[in-house]
Design an enzyme around this catalytic site. Structure first.
Site, PDB file in Angstrom:
ATOM      1  N   LYS A  46     -21.171  28.439 -12.775  1.00  0.00           N
ATOM      2  CA  LYS A  46     -20.681  28.756 -14.099  1.00  0.00           C
ATOM      3  C   LYS A  46     -19.062  28.472 -14.165  1.00  0.00           C
ATOM      4  O   LYS A  46     -18.505  28.457 -13.005  1.00  0.00           O
ATOM      5  CB  LYS A  46     -20.952  30.065 -14.566  1.00  0.00           C
ATOM      6  CG  LYS A  46     -20.532  31.100 -14.134  1.00  0.00           C
ATOM      7  CD  LYS A  46     -20.832  32.592 -14.583  1.00  0.00           C
ATOM      8  CE  LYS A  46     -20.937  33.688 -13.582  1.00  0.00           C
ATOM      9  NZ  LYS A  46     -21.858  34.769 -13.633  1.00  0.00           N
ATOM     10  N   ASN A 128     -14.255  21.715 -17.253  1.00  0.00           N
ATOM     11  CA  ASN A 128     -14.727  22.172 -18.696  1.00  0.00           C
ATOM     12  C   ASN A 128     -13.252  22.029 -19.561  1.00  0.00           C
ATOM     13  O   ASN A 128     -12.375  22.680 -19.264  1.00  0.00           O
ATOM     14  CB  ASN A 128     -15.253  23.550 -18.491  1.00  0.00           C
ATOM     15  CG  ASN A 128     -15.539  23.978 -19.866  1.00  0.00           C
ATOM     16  OD1 ASN A 128     -15.260  23.449 -20.922  1.00  0.00           O
ATOM     17  ND2 ASN A 128     -16.339  25.094 -19.764  1.00  0.00           N
ATOM     18  N   CYS A 131     -11.240  23.711 -23.890  1.00  0.00           N
ATOM     19  CA  CYS A 131     -10.289  24.909 -24.174  1.00  0.00           C
ATOM     20  C   CYS A 131      -8.886  24.241 -24.685  1.00  0.00           C
ATOM     21  O   CYS A 131      -8.580  23.270 -24.335  1.00  0.00           O
ATOM     22  CB  CYS A 131     -10.219  25.727 -23.045  1.00  0.00           C
ATOM     23  SG  CYS A 131      -9.348  27.311 -23.208  1.00  0.00           S
ATOM     24  N   ILE A 191     -23.721  16.808 -23.221  1.00  0.00           N
ATOM     25  CA  ILE A 191     -22.796  17.310 -24.011  1.00  0.00           C
ATOM     26  C   ILE A 191     -22.778  18.754 -23.798  1.00  0.00           C
ATOM     27  O   ILE A 191     -23.741  19.596 -23.226  1.00  0.00           O
ATOM     28  CB  ILE A 191     -23.273  17.233 -25.561  1.00  0.00           C
ATOM     29  CG1 ILE A 191     -24.481  17.957 -25.776  1.00  0.00           C
ATOM     30  CG2 ILE A 191     -23.266  15.591 -25.851  1.00  0.00           C
ATOM     31  CD1 ILE A 191     -24.958  17.736 -27.242  1.00  0.00           C
ATOM     32  N   ASN A 192     -21.467  19.380 -24.172  1.00  0.00           N
ATOM     33  CA  ASN A 192     -21.452  20.783 -24.142  1.00  0.00           C
ATOM     34  C   ASN A 192     -22.164  21.397 -25.593  1.00  0.00           C
ATOM     35  O   ASN A 192     -22.775  20.621 -26.205  1.00  0.00           O
ATOM     36  CB  ASN A 192     -20.083  21.296 -23.982  1.00  0.00           C
ATOM     37  CG  ASN A 192     -19.730  22.647 -23.251  1.00  0.00           C
ATOM     38  OD1 ASN A 192     -20.509  23.501 -23.642  1.00  0.00           O
ATOM     39  ND2 ASN A 192     -18.681  22.834 -22.463  1.00  0.00           N
TER      40      ASN A 192
HETATM   41  C1  LIG Z   1     -25.583  30.855 -22.347  1.00  0.00           C
HETATM   42  C2  LIG Z   1     -25.013  29.444 -21.813  1.00  0.00           C
HETATM   43  C3  LIG Z   1     -23.846  29.612 -21.307  1.00  0.00           C
HETATM   44  C4  LIG Z   1     -23.022  28.380 -20.760  1.00  0.00           C
HETATM   45  N1  LIG Z   1     -22.026  28.388 -20.091  1.00  0.00           N
HETATM   46  C5  LIG Z   1     -21.209  27.193 -19.958  1.00  0.00           C
HETATM   47  C6  LIG Z   1     -20.218  27.378 -18.988  1.00  0.00           C
HETATM   48  O1  LIG Z   1     -19.809  28.286 -18.205  1.00  0.00           O
HETATM   49  N2  LIG Z   1     -19.553  26.107 -18.748  1.00  0.00           N
HETATM   50  C7  LIG Z   1     -19.737  24.850 -19.286  1.00  0.00           C
HETATM   51  O2  LIG Z   1     -19.268  23.801 -18.920  1.00  0.00           O
HETATM   52  N3  LIG Z   1     -20.992  24.699 -19.986  1.00  0.00           N
HETATM   53  C8  LIG Z   1     -21.788  25.934 -20.519  1.00  0.00           C
HETATM   54  N4  LIG Z   1     -22.919  25.948 -21.122  1.00  0.00           N
HETATM   55  C9  LIG Z   1     -23.195  24.694 -21.792  1.00  0.00           C
HETATM   56  C10 LIG Z   1     -24.467  24.093 -20.870  1.00  0.00           C
HETATM   57  O3  LIG Z   1     -23.915  23.977 -19.598  1.00  0.00           O
HETATM   58  C11 LIG Z   1     -24.951  22.678 -21.513  1.00  0.00           C
HETATM   59  O4  LIG Z   1     -23.738  21.771 -21.765  1.00  0.00           O
HETATM   60  C12 LIG Z   1     -25.559  22.858 -23.020  1.00  0.00           C
HETATM   61  O5  LIG Z   1     -25.859  24.225 -23.148  1.00  0.00           O
HETATM   62  C13 LIG Z   1     -26.226  21.725 -23.566  1.00  0.00           C
HETATM   63  O6  LIG Z   1     -27.301  21.570 -22.585  1.00  0.00           O
HETATM   64  P1  LIG Z   1     -28.966  22.556 -22.892  1.00  0.00           P
HETATM   65  O7  LIG Z   1     -29.080  22.108 -24.412  1.00  0.00           O
HETATM   66  O8  LIG Z   1     -29.935  21.939 -21.891  1.00  0.00           O
HETATM   67  O9  LIG Z   1     -28.409  23.955 -22.678  1.00  0.00           O
HETATM   68  C14 LIG Z   1     -23.548  27.082 -21.591  1.00  0.00           C
HETATM   69  C15 LIG Z   1     -24.511  27.095 -22.424  1.00  0.00           C
HETATM   70  C16 LIG Z   1     -25.435  28.191 -22.573  1.00  0.00           C
HETATM   71  C17 LIG Z   1     -26.631  28.213 -23.583  1.00  0.00           C
END
Ligand SMILES: Cc1cc2nc3c(=O)[nH]c(=O)nc-3n(C[C@H](O)[C@H](O)[C@H](O)COP(=O)(O)O)c2cc1C
Length: 288
Positions: A46, A128, A131, A191-192
């Site tokens: 994370k 990341n 921000c 994507i984020n």
């Molecule tokens: C609960 C949660 C926490 C996340 N925390 C981070 C994080 O700490 N850093 C980051 O770059 N992306 C974070 N993401 C984004 C995911 O890594 C990912 O890019 C995004 O959810 C899209 O993929 P998915 O649809 O498979 O979840 C988070 C997503 C979720 C749902």
């Protein structure tokens, strides 16, 4: 099925999305079986920040049709807490370790990259960039110029692979991907989450403690596929695709769109073994 990312050998093309699989908690829950049957071919931590963060106030989650809005707010132990407490445990995982970092200035990013890249347990770093840079007021991942200048600074600090995690909340993510490559990035991941919010049906007020959040899960898959395809068309570095991947078919679509590797995020909350299942389904599809 064997592949590689920036020279890092991977036994299959499925890794985790940052923040979506807590390997330390999972090992506590599932024991050493988690290590022997680790679902991903690399582990992305994370996001860690220079100082500890408590994250956003609750509620932090809201389910939408086919999606999840999270307003977690990047709680983490901070750089020193991560290095002292989490890194030794994560180094025991049987896969390469990619550490996600986020700063709010070039100096903060430089400190994070300098310290983390210097640890031999770490194979690569994910930046990341969702921000704001307090020096410019611009969100690094929303501005090609910001992304390029940050990468130019960080590139001087390490030869380890730098993966730039792109936000979908821009009109042209491919231009940010291209700028990151020009600045010296070794890969981009996207994507984020998509900026979003939810209303409490009982009160009519905003539901999330952080007011806004990020949408993920199958609801964003088609957006991710389009952005991955657009980014892959303009860069020659590898693309790590994520956004709603829940099956081998979804992974195959991302690879067809130009991705080298895929990452699974939200699906792992529903099925902790999703990484291995999706890798097996993908293998069946491509060898059929
Ligand atoms: C609960 C949660 C926490 C996340 N925390 C981070 C994080 O700490 N850093 C980051 O770059 N992306 C974070 N993401 C984004 C995911 O890594 C990912 O890019 C995004 O959810 C899209 O993929 P998915 O649809 O498979 O979840 C988070 C997503 C979720 C749902």
């Amino acid at each position: 099925m064997v592949t590689e990312l920036c020279g890092i050998p991977l036994r299959h093309p499925v890794i985790n999305g940052s923040g979506c699989f807590d390997a330390i908690a999972a090992r506590r829950a599932f024991g050493d079986q988690l290590v022997s049957e680790f679902p991903f071919s690399a582990y992305v931590s994370k996001t860690i920040t220079p100082e500890p963060r408590a994250g956003n106030p609750p509620p932090r989650l809201w389910e939408t049709p086919s999606g999840l809005i999270n307003s977690i707010g990047l709680p983490n132990k901070g750089l020193q807490g991560f290095l002292a407490e989490d890194l030794p445990e994560l180094a025991e995982l049987p896969v390469p370790l990619i550490v996600s970092v986020m700063g709010t200035s070039h100096d903060q990013f430089a400190d994070l990259v300098g310290e983390v890249a210097g640890r031999e347990e770490v194979s690569a770093l994910e930046l990341n960039v969702s921000c704001p840079n307090v020096e410019s007021g611009l969100i690094v991942g929303e501005s090609p110029e910001e992304a390029r200048s940050l990468l130019e600074r960080l590139r001087l600090l390490t030869e380890k692979p730098l993966i730039v995690k792109l936000t979908p909340n821009v009109s042209d993510p491919a231009s940010v991907a291209a700028a990151a490559e020009q600045g010296g990035a070794d890969a981009v991941s996207l994507i984020n989450t998509l900026r979003s919010t939810a209303i409490d049906p009982a009160s009519g007020e905003l539901w999330l403690g952080g007011e806004t959040g990020g949408l993920s899960g199958p609801a964003v898959r088609a957006v991710a596929l389009g952005q991955v395809r657009a980014a892959a068309a303009v860069v020659s570095i590898p693309v790590v695709a994520m956004g709603g991947i829940a099956s081998g078919r979804d992974a195959a679509d991302m690879i067809s769109a130009g991705a080298r590797v895929v990452a699974v995020g939200t699906e792992s909350f529903r099925d902790p073994a999703a990484g291995s299942r999706i890798a097996a389904e993908f293998e069946t599809l491509v060898t059929a």
